[in-house]
Structure formats: structure tokens, C-alpha cells
Design an enzyme around this catalytic site. Structure first.
Site, PDB file in Angstrom:
ATOM      1  N   ARG A  48       0.839  -1.209   0.000  1.00 51.25           N
ATOM      2  CA  ARG A  48       0.000   0.000   0.000  1.00 51.25           C
ATOM      3  C   ARG A  48       0.874   1.260   0.000  1.00 51.25           C
ATOM      4  NH1 ARG A  48      -1.689   1.977   4.526  1.00 51.25           N
ATOM      5  NH2 ARG A  48      -2.170  -0.009   5.511  1.00 51.25           N
ATOM      6  N   TYR A 100     -15.762  18.219 -14.669  1.00 49.50           N
ATOM      7  CA  TYR A 100     -16.190  16.820 -14.740  1.00 49.50           C
ATOM      8  C   TYR A 100     -17.246  16.608 -13.663  1.00 49.50           C
ATOM      9  CZ  TYR A 100     -15.964  11.746 -14.226  1.00 49.50           C
ATOM     10  OH  TYR A 100     -16.275  10.423 -14.115  1.00 49.50           O
ATOM     11  N   ASP A 172      -6.806  19.720 -14.039  1.00 48.44           N
ATOM     12  CA  ASP A 172      -7.183  18.390 -14.522  1.00 48.44           C
ATOM     13  C   ASP A 172      -6.785  18.356 -15.999  1.00 48.44           C
ATOM     14  OD1 ASP A 172      -8.489  16.177 -15.599  1.00 48.44           O
ATOM     15  OD2 ASP A 172     -10.272  16.401 -14.347  1.00 48.44           O
ATOM     16  N   LYS A 197      -8.080   7.186 -18.937  1.00 47.88           N
ATOM     17  CA  LYS A 197      -8.402   7.695 -20.268  1.00 47.88           C
ATOM     18  C   LYS A 197      -7.200   7.572 -21.206  1.00 47.88           C
ATOM     19  CE  LYS A 197     -12.169   8.596 -18.002  1.00 47.88           C
ATOM     20  NZ  LYS A 197     -12.434   9.900 -17.371  1.00 47.88           N
TER      21      LYS A 197
HETATM   22  C1  LIG Z   1     -12.927  10.406 -16.210  1.00 53.69           C
HETATM   23  C2  LIG Z   1     -12.546  11.724 -15.707  1.00 53.69           C
HETATM   24  C3  LIG Z   1     -12.332  11.942 -14.342  1.00 53.69           C
HETATM   25  C4  LIG Z   1     -12.539  10.857 -13.289  1.00 53.69           C
HETATM   26  O1  LIG Z   1     -11.610   9.819 -13.409  1.00 53.69           O
HETATM   27  P1  LIG Z   1     -11.910   8.285 -12.997  1.00 53.69           P
HETATM   28  O2  LIG Z   1     -10.666   7.573 -13.408  1.00 53.69           O
HETATM   29  O3  LIG Z   1     -13.139   7.851 -13.737  1.00 53.69           O
HETATM   30  O4  LIG Z   1     -12.134   8.278 -11.529  1.00 53.69           O
HETATM   31  C5  LIG Z   1     -11.939  13.214 -13.941  1.00 53.69           C
HETATM   32  N1  LIG Z   1     -11.769  14.222 -14.837  1.00 53.69           N
HETATM   33  C6  LIG Z   1     -11.974  14.045 -16.144  1.00 53.69           C
HETATM   34  C7  LIG Z   1     -11.777  15.194 -17.072  1.00 53.69           C
HETATM   35  C8  LIG Z   1     -12.368  12.804 -16.634  1.00 53.69           C
HETATM   36  O5  LIG Z   1     -12.591  12.647 -17.952  1.00 53.69           O
END
Ligand SMILES: *Cc1c(COP(=O)(O)O)cnc(C)c1O
Length: 383
Positions: A48, A100, A172, A197
Site C-alpha cells: 500500500r 467533470y 485536470d 483515459k
Molecule cells: C474520467 C474523468 C475523471 C474521473 O476519473 P476516474 O478515473 O473515472 O475516476 C476526472 N476528470 C476528467 C476530465 C475525466 O474525464
């Protein structure tokens, strides 16, 4: 070795010293042996806290964003939650109105009850950010291009406003990736990623990351939240992510090229009301994007004439696009966002979000063309 393609292939990775394996082993062990004197020869104690695959990944992530340190999490939301938890009750966060939806929901449904106040503003308007900042503001959260309308925030300008107010700045960078946008170089303190992503890139892992501009008290606090909160990625997910990262710069070229073709095709189509893509000359975010991005990315949103019924009909008719949420994989996806986001959604009802994959662009255009032709009836379309 500072060019991105080379870093993506080599950072955090060298042949395994024990076996010469060129592709790294996956270390499933949860615990690590001590020397007779109690020391840990490789610095690993318990999975962890740290494990070899995560350490390799964190080195690679820091290198890609040009940061001093990176922290890997089990999901993008876990990384986001750690950032908010690093603040104190009574602190204030400024975030985008079109963040998001999970980010906005976490602030509203979880962090507000914990005493963290937040104000959501239109971040494409720097004056609105300046007005929202209060003496209690400790953090300004940027997301650009935004989801799902691809609104573009001027990172350097908003970072300067935050800094002048004594607040930290996070971006982000999930949609742009370090290939197309370098928030740390534009003045942010931290970059957040959903590695689920584009960084993963193959729709087969869930992960998140924070990359910090500097090692400081805040980075240490975030690391405590990472290892004590325990929302850490498995060794296998770290390994998959390292594999995805190797091709990231080349995949992003393909995503950008295909998305530009799709955006141009849709913008010229009679059944289309508006296309949201910062690569298009007429897009409201074009000028800022041209300045701060090295390519407009692989995401395109489109509003078709006829609103939600016409949009849903198009989604029903596509054959090559898969009807699914998420983005950043090799396969093209299409989604009616308002349906996914539910009744609180601010997304226009006729909007479709497309994650443009790495198929041949002409096949994507042909699929959209047949789907649009089937669903569109000029006589009944309105607005
Ligand atoms: C998908 C996404 C998130 C969240 O991420 P997860 O891996 O699904 O928890 C946050 N910000 C953006 C822009 C995203 O596309």
C-alpha cells in the site's frame, strides 16, 4: 533524453537487473523482506505504501509532465479526493461550472458536509475567477478543455489570479494529456489525471495521478493521503499503464488527426447545429487553445438540429462508434451526456460527446454520414 516520445518509452523503465527481462515483471508481493539489521534493502516495506511497479510508474508520470514528483491512485476520483482532503474545513475552493460531473458532485455531496466550501464559476472568464476568490480560498481547480463542452480556460491567467490570492492551482489535464498541454509550465502547482483515459489508452484499467511541480509540505501531505487513504493502484494496473504510456505521444497524434477530420466534417453538415472543438477556427476557445495547446485533442462534442430526439436517433444508428461512456481508448465512442449525467445535468439536451479513436478517419466519417442521413429530416427538425 528530454523529448516526450523518448521519455514515454524509457522513463521509469530499464531491463530487469535480475533476469534481463526487457518488459518489466509484475511484482504482486504485498510485503518485502528485511535484512537481519531490520533495514529494507530496496526501500519497499508494504504494497500500500509503495511497490516496484508503482515506483516505475510514478517516475514516468513525473517525467512526462515535467514535475518533481508523481503520486499514482486507483482512479482519477481518488486523486481528486486526495487533493480536496489535503485542505482544511473552512477552506474555500474555486472550480469550473462545467467541471467533470464527478468533481463537482464530490465537492457538493461529500466535501461540503466536511466543511470545505466551493464556488463554481465560468473559468473561461478570468474576471469571474477573480470575483469568486475570497480570503479563505486555498485552491483553484482548472479543467481544460472542459467536459463535455470543450470550453478552454487560459491556464496562465487563472494561475496568476490564484497565486496573487495566495491559493494553489490544480489542472485536470486528463483530456489534453502532457503531450498537448503542459500546465506546470503555465504556472499550476499540480496536475491531476484520470489515467483511465488517454494515458492508459486501451479502456482496460482504472487509475489516477497527481504530478507536483515541487517536493514540499503539500506533496508530503498528499502522499500521506495516498498511502493512508489506501486508494492505490494494483501492481497490474501500474504495469498496464506503463505499457499504455509508451505509445502515448504517437496515439495522441492519431487522435488529434482523426478528431480534426470528424470536427470539420460535422461542422459542414446540414444536420448539425454546433460543433465544440477548439481546433476549429470559429470555436470560442480557439485562440487560447492555439496559444497553450500543441494540438486540439481527440474529443469532439456536437449538437445536432432537432435536440435530444435527433441526438438519440443518431446514437441509435451508428455502427462503428460504440455507444459507451469514457474516452481515450483506441476505439471511437459516442455518448448522449445529458442521459448519463441525470436531472442535475447542465449539458445541452441535444449534445453528443465523441471520443475519436484510432480507426481510419474515412470509416468514422462514413459511419457518421450514414447515421446523420438516416436520422435527419429537415422538415421536422427545429432549432
Ligand atoms: C474520467 C474523468 C475523471 C474521473 O476519473 P476516474 O478515473 O473515472 O475516476 C476526472 N476528470 C476528467 C476530465 C475525466 O474525464
Amino acid at each position: 533524453m528530454t523529448r516526450l516520445e523518448t521519455l514515454a518509452v524509457h522513463a521509469g523503465h530499464s531491463p530487469d537487473p535480475a533476469t534481463g527481462a526487457v518488459s518489466p515483471p509484475i511484482y504482486l508481493s504485498t510485503t518485502f523482506a528485511r535484512e537481519p539489521d531490520g533495514t529494507l534493502p530496496h526501500g519497499f516495506l508494504y504494497a500500500r505504501n509503495d511497490n516496484p511497479n508503482r515506483r516505475e510508474l510514478e517516475i514516468a508520470l513525473a517525467a512526462l509532465e515535467g514535475g518533481a514528483a508523481a503520486l499514482a491512485f486507483a482512479s482519477g476520483m481518488a486523486a481528486t479526493a486526495a487533493v480536496f482532503q489535503s485542505l482544511a474545513p473552512g477552506d474555500h475552493v474555486v472550480a469550473p461550472l462545467d467541471a467533470y460531473y464527478g468533481t463537482a458532485k464530490l465537492l457538493r455531496d461529500v466535501m461540503a458536509g466536511w466543511g470545505l466550501a466551493s464556488t463554481l464559476v465560468d473559468m473561461t472568464d478570468p474576471d469571474a475567477v477573480a470575483r469568486a476568490v475570497t480570503p479563505r480560498t486555498r485552491l483553484v481547480w482548472i479543467e481544460t478543455p472542459s467536459n463535455p463542452t470543450l470550453a478552454v480556460t487560459d491556464i496562465a491567467r487563472v494561475a496568476a489570479i490564484a497565486r496573487a490570492a495566495g491559493a494553489r492551482v490544480v489542472c485536470d489535464n486528463t483530456w489534453a494529456t502532457p503531450v498537448l498541454q503542459r500546465p506546470l509550465e503555465l504556472g499550476t502547482d499540480l496536475v491531476m489525471h484520470s489515467t483511465t483515459k488517454y494515458l492508459g489508452g486501451h479502456s482496460d484499467l482504472t487509475g489516477g495521478a497527481l504530478v507536483a511541480a515541487a517536493e514540499n509540505d503539500w506533496t508530503a501531505r498528499l502522499r500521506t493521503l495516498q498511502t493512508l487513504g489506501g486508494a492505490v493502484p494494483s501492481a497490474f494496473d501500474c504495469w498496464l499503464l506503463m505499457r499504455g504510456i509508451r505509445s502515448l505521444p504517437w496515439r495522441m497524434r492519431g487522435h488529434c488527426e482523426n478528431a480534426a477530420a470528424v470536427a470539420a466534417f460535422l461542422a459542414a453538415h446540414e444536420a448539425v447545429e454546433v460543433v465544440h472543438y477548439p481546433g476549429l477556427g470559429g470555436d470560442p476557445g480557439h485562440a487560447v487553445a492555439a496559444r497553450q495547446m500543441h494540438g486540439a485533442g481527440g474529443m469532439v462534442s456536437v449538437q445536432v438540429k432537432g435536440g435530444a430526439p435527433a441526438a438519440l436517433e443518431l446514437v441509435r444508428r451508428v455502427r462503428l462508434f460504440t455507444r459507451a461512456t469514457s474516452l481515450g481508448g483506441t476505439e471511437s465512442l459516442i455518448e448522449h451526456r445529458a442521459s448519463v449525467e441525470g436531472p442535475e445535468s447542465r449539458t445541452p439536451p441535444g449534445l453528443l460527446r465523441l471520443s475519436i479513436g484510432l480507426e481510419h478517419a474515412d470509416d468514422l466519417l462514413e459511419d457518421l454520414d450514414q447515421a446523420l442521413r438516416g436520422g435527419y429530416c429537415p422538415a421536422s427538425a427545429s432549432g
